[in-house]
Enzyme design. Structure first.
Site, PDB file in Angstrom:
ATOM      1  N   GLN A   1     -28.582  -4.174  40.605  1.00 23.12           N
ATOM      2  CA  GLN A   1     -27.236  -3.617  40.771  1.00 23.12           C
ATOM      3  C   GLN A   1     -26.879  -2.773  39.550  1.00 23.12           C
ATOM      4  O   GLN A   1     -25.842  -2.134  39.514  1.00 23.12           O
ATOM      5  CB  GLN A   1     -26.219  -4.752  40.906  1.00 23.12           C
ATOM      6  CG  GLN A   1     -26.418  -5.597  42.153  1.00 23.12           C
ATOM      7  CD  GLN A   1     -25.624  -6.894  42.058  1.00 23.12           C
ATOM      8  OE1 GLN A   1     -24.425  -6.927  42.304  1.00 23.12           O
ATOM      9  NE2 GLN A   1     -26.297  -7.969  41.711  1.00 23.12           N
ATOM     10  N   ASN A   2     -27.747  -2.809  38.535  1.00 26.79           N
ATOM     11  CA  ASN A   2     -27.420  -2.130  37.280  1.00 26.79           C
ATOM     12  C   ASN A   2     -27.654  -0.638  37.382  1.00 26.79           C
ATOM     13  O   ASN A   2     -28.588  -0.181  38.036  1.00 26.79           O
ATOM     14  CB  ASN A   2     -28.254  -2.707  36.134  1.00 26.79           C
ATOM     15  CG  ASN A   2     -27.983  -4.185  35.943  1.00 26.79           C
ATOM     16  OD1 ASN A   2     -26.989  -4.696  36.459  1.00 26.79           O
ATOM     17  ND2 ASN A   2     -28.841  -4.864  35.231  1.00 26.79           N
ATOM     18  N   VAL A   3     -26.815   0.103  36.664  1.00 26.41           N
ATOM     19  CA  VAL A   3     -26.968   1.560  36.635  1.00 26.41           C
ATOM     20  C   VAL A   3     -27.675   2.007  35.359  1.00 26.41           C
ATOM     21  O   VAL A   3     -27.902   3.191  35.163  1.00 26.41           O
ATOM     22  CB  VAL A   3     -25.599   2.277  36.790  1.00 26.41           C
ATOM     23  CG1 VAL A   3     -24.977   1.933  38.140  1.00 26.41           C
ATOM     24  CG2 VAL A   3     -24.648   1.948  35.649  1.00 26.41           C
TER      25      VAL A   3
ATOM     26  N   HIS B   1     -26.800   0.506  43.084  1.00 23.14           N
ATOM     27  CA  HIS B   1     -25.513   1.142  42.754  1.00 23.14           C
ATOM     28  C   HIS B   1     -25.676   2.440  41.980  1.00 23.14           C
ATOM     29  O   HIS B   1     -24.744   2.891  41.328  1.00 23.14           O
ATOM     30  CB  HIS B   1     -24.639   0.153  41.957  1.00 23.14           C
ATOM     31  CG  HIS B   1     -24.235  -1.046  42.745  1.00 23.14           C
ATOM     32  ND1 HIS B   1     -23.788  -2.218  42.178  1.00 23.14           N
ATOM     33  CD2 HIS B   1     -24.219  -1.260  44.085  1.00 23.14           C
ATOM     34  CE1 HIS B   1     -23.513  -3.097  43.135  1.00 23.14           C
ATOM     35  NE2 HIS B   1     -23.773  -2.549  44.293  1.00 23.14           N
TER      36      HIS B   1
HETATM   37  P1  OAD Z   1     -20.808  -9.468  36.753  1.00 18.06           P
HETATM   38  O1  OAD Z   1     -20.132  -9.065  35.483  1.00 18.06           O
HETATM   39  O2  OAD Z   1     -19.987  -9.735  37.945  1.00 18.06           O
HETATM   40  O3  OAD Z   1     -21.677 -10.788  36.477  1.00 18.06           O
HETATM   41  C1  OAD Z   1     -22.496 -10.883  35.357  1.00 18.06           C
HETATM   42  C2  OAD Z   1     -23.250 -12.187  35.413  1.00 18.06           C
HETATM   43  O4  OAD Z   1     -24.116 -12.205  34.295  1.00 18.06           O
HETATM   44  C3  OAD Z   1     -22.360 -13.437  35.317  1.00 18.06           C
HETATM   45  O5  OAD Z   1     -22.710 -14.339  36.362  1.00 18.06           O
HETATM   46  C4  OAD Z   1     -22.669 -13.987  33.937  1.00 18.06           C
HETATM   47  O6  OAD Z   1     -22.617 -15.418  33.899  1.00 18.06           O
HETATM   48  C5  OAD Z   1     -24.086 -13.496  33.728  1.00 18.06           C
HETATM   49  N1  OAD Z   1     -24.506 -13.358  32.323  1.00 18.06           N
HETATM   50  C6  OAD Z   1     -23.783 -13.081  31.215  1.00 18.06           C
HETATM   51  N2  OAD Z   1     -24.576 -13.033  30.131  1.00 18.06           N
HETATM   52  C7  OAD Z   1     -25.847 -13.275  30.554  1.00 18.06           C
HETATM   53  C8  OAD Z   1     -27.127 -13.338  29.922  1.00 18.06           C
HETATM   54  N3  OAD Z   1     -27.272 -13.149  28.607  1.00 18.06           N
HETATM   55  N4  OAD Z   1     -28.205 -13.621  30.692  1.00 18.06           N
HETATM   56  C9  OAD Z   1     -28.086 -13.815  32.025  1.00 18.06           C
HETATM   57  N5  OAD Z   1     -26.918 -13.766  32.671  1.00 18.06           N
HETATM   58  C10 OAD Z   1     -25.803 -13.491  31.949  1.00 18.06           C
HETATM   59  O7  OAD Z   1     -21.951  -8.364  37.030  1.00 18.06           O
HETATM   60  P2  OAD Z   1     -22.741  -8.065  38.391  1.00 18.06           P
HETATM   61  O8  OAD Z   1     -22.921  -9.295  39.197  1.00 18.06           O
HETATM   62  O9  OAD Z   1     -23.948  -7.295  38.014  1.00 18.06           O
HETATM   63  O10 OAD Z   1     -20.919  -2.234  40.336  1.00 18.06           O
HETATM   64  O11 OAD Z   1     -21.716  -7.110  39.111  1.00 18.06           O
HETATM   65  C11 OAD Z   1     -22.035  -6.483  40.320  1.00 18.06           C
HETATM   66  C12 OAD Z   1     -21.424  -5.117  40.390  1.00 18.06           C
HETATM   67  O12 OAD Z   1     -20.026  -5.180  40.093  1.00 18.06           O
HETATM   68  C13 OAD Z   1     -21.965  -4.143  39.359  1.00 18.06           C
HETATM   69  O13 OAD Z   1     -23.172  -3.544  39.776  1.00 18.06           O
HETATM   70  C14 OAD Z   1     -20.869  -3.134  39.231  1.00 18.06           C
HETATM   71  C15 OAD Z   1     -19.664  -4.040  39.269  1.00 18.06           C
HETATM   72  O14 OAD Z   1     -18.519  -3.502  39.744  1.00 18.06           O
HETATM   73  C16 OAD Z   1     -20.496  -0.961  40.159  1.00 18.06           C
HETATM   74  O15 OAD Z   1     -19.939  -0.571  39.159  1.00 18.06           O
HETATM   75  C17 OAD Z   1     -20.787  -0.065  41.297  1.00 18.06           C
END
Ligand code: OAD
Length: 241
Positions: free
Chosen positions: A86-88, A104
């Protein structure tokens, strides 16, 4: 070789210094999604949106992949690895992960802001061109696509279709093992991808604060940072190859 599918989110890049979205220091705690991450926001204030992503691009270019990205490169010696992210950012690629599907979009790329494209959804008749940004900045309104519209970041905004989900779903169906890493599983359709897995496929979910996966499959929660989590499951994974 068996098929290992890795579904990653912002948490895998956290140890590189890229902020996540929904953690307490996350991007969506300091910015309103409606102001910077929708086509309506772009129509209202394109300069603000462009600046937001220019800043993020500069940041991505200033950091390096971390041990978790490199762990995936190593797993490529044992499995057919496909990353669905999902990362950009491009940290997977810079670590040598060879098969990476960006759900994304990719912040290193730009595309036309033609509204017909934005609202075209999954229409197979529309072909979007993606342009690699040579520096770190898209200048609004000077930088334009060949169709004359200003360039916008090649990012899927909220409310827009996620065309890559179709390929992603097919990939998950072929998985023998799945790793979900660093995602809160709050954003659809990405969050529903695991449900495409065959029901005997084991799932490893590495995240210090994981979301919920309610599924018939065996789900192993590894509540660790990505680098530590990969280290912990490495031997187990290799024994499954
Ligand atoms: P989130 O910010 O929703 O979730 C990040 C996750 O990473 C959380 O579950 C944290 O517990 C975990 N985390 C934090 N530090 C970590 C580490 N060092 N190692 C492993 N995990 C860790 O981000 P996404 O789920 O990626 O879309 O969000 C999905 C989408 O929402 C993104 O692609 C973005 C956003 O809006 C767009 O911008 C289009």
């Amino acid at each position: 070789m068996k098929n290992l599918v890795i579904i990653s989110g912002a948490g895998i890049s956290a140890e590189s210094g890229v902020p996540t979205f929904r953690d307490s220091d996350g991007l969506w705690c300091n910015h309103r999604v409606e102001d910077v991450a929708t086509y309506t926001a772009w129509e209202k204030n394109p300069k603000l949106v462009q600046d937001f992503y220019n800043e993020r691009r500069k940041q991505v270019l200033s950091v390096e992949p971390n041990a978790a990205h490199f762990a995936i490169t190593e797993l490529q010696n044992h499995f057919n690895v496909q990353v669905i992210t999902q990362n950009v950012d491009d940290l997977h690629e810079r670590a040598g992960n060879t098969n990476v599907l960006h759900l994304h979009g990719n912040i290193r790329y730009a595309k036309s802001s033609n509204p017909d494209l934005a609202w075209a959804g999954m229409s197979a008749t529309v072909f979007e061109e993606h342009y690699l940004i040579l520096g770190d900045t898209i200048n609004y309104p000077e930088d334009t696509a060949p169709d004359g519209f200003p360039l916008r970041p090649d990012i899927v905004w909220f409310g827009e279709a996620v065309p890559a989900i179709i390929d992603a779903s097919e990939i998950v169906k072929t998985a023998d093992i799945i790793i979900v890493v660093g995602t809160s599983l709050q954003v659809y359709p990405a969050a529903s991808l695991v449900y495409d897995a065959k029901n005997w496929v084991p799932i490893y979910y590495i995240d210090p604060n994981p979301g919920d996966i309610t599924i018939a499959n065996e789900v192993n929660y590894i509540k660790e940072k990505a680098s530590v989590g990969f280290d912990k499951i490495k031997e187990t994974l290799i024994s499954l190859k």
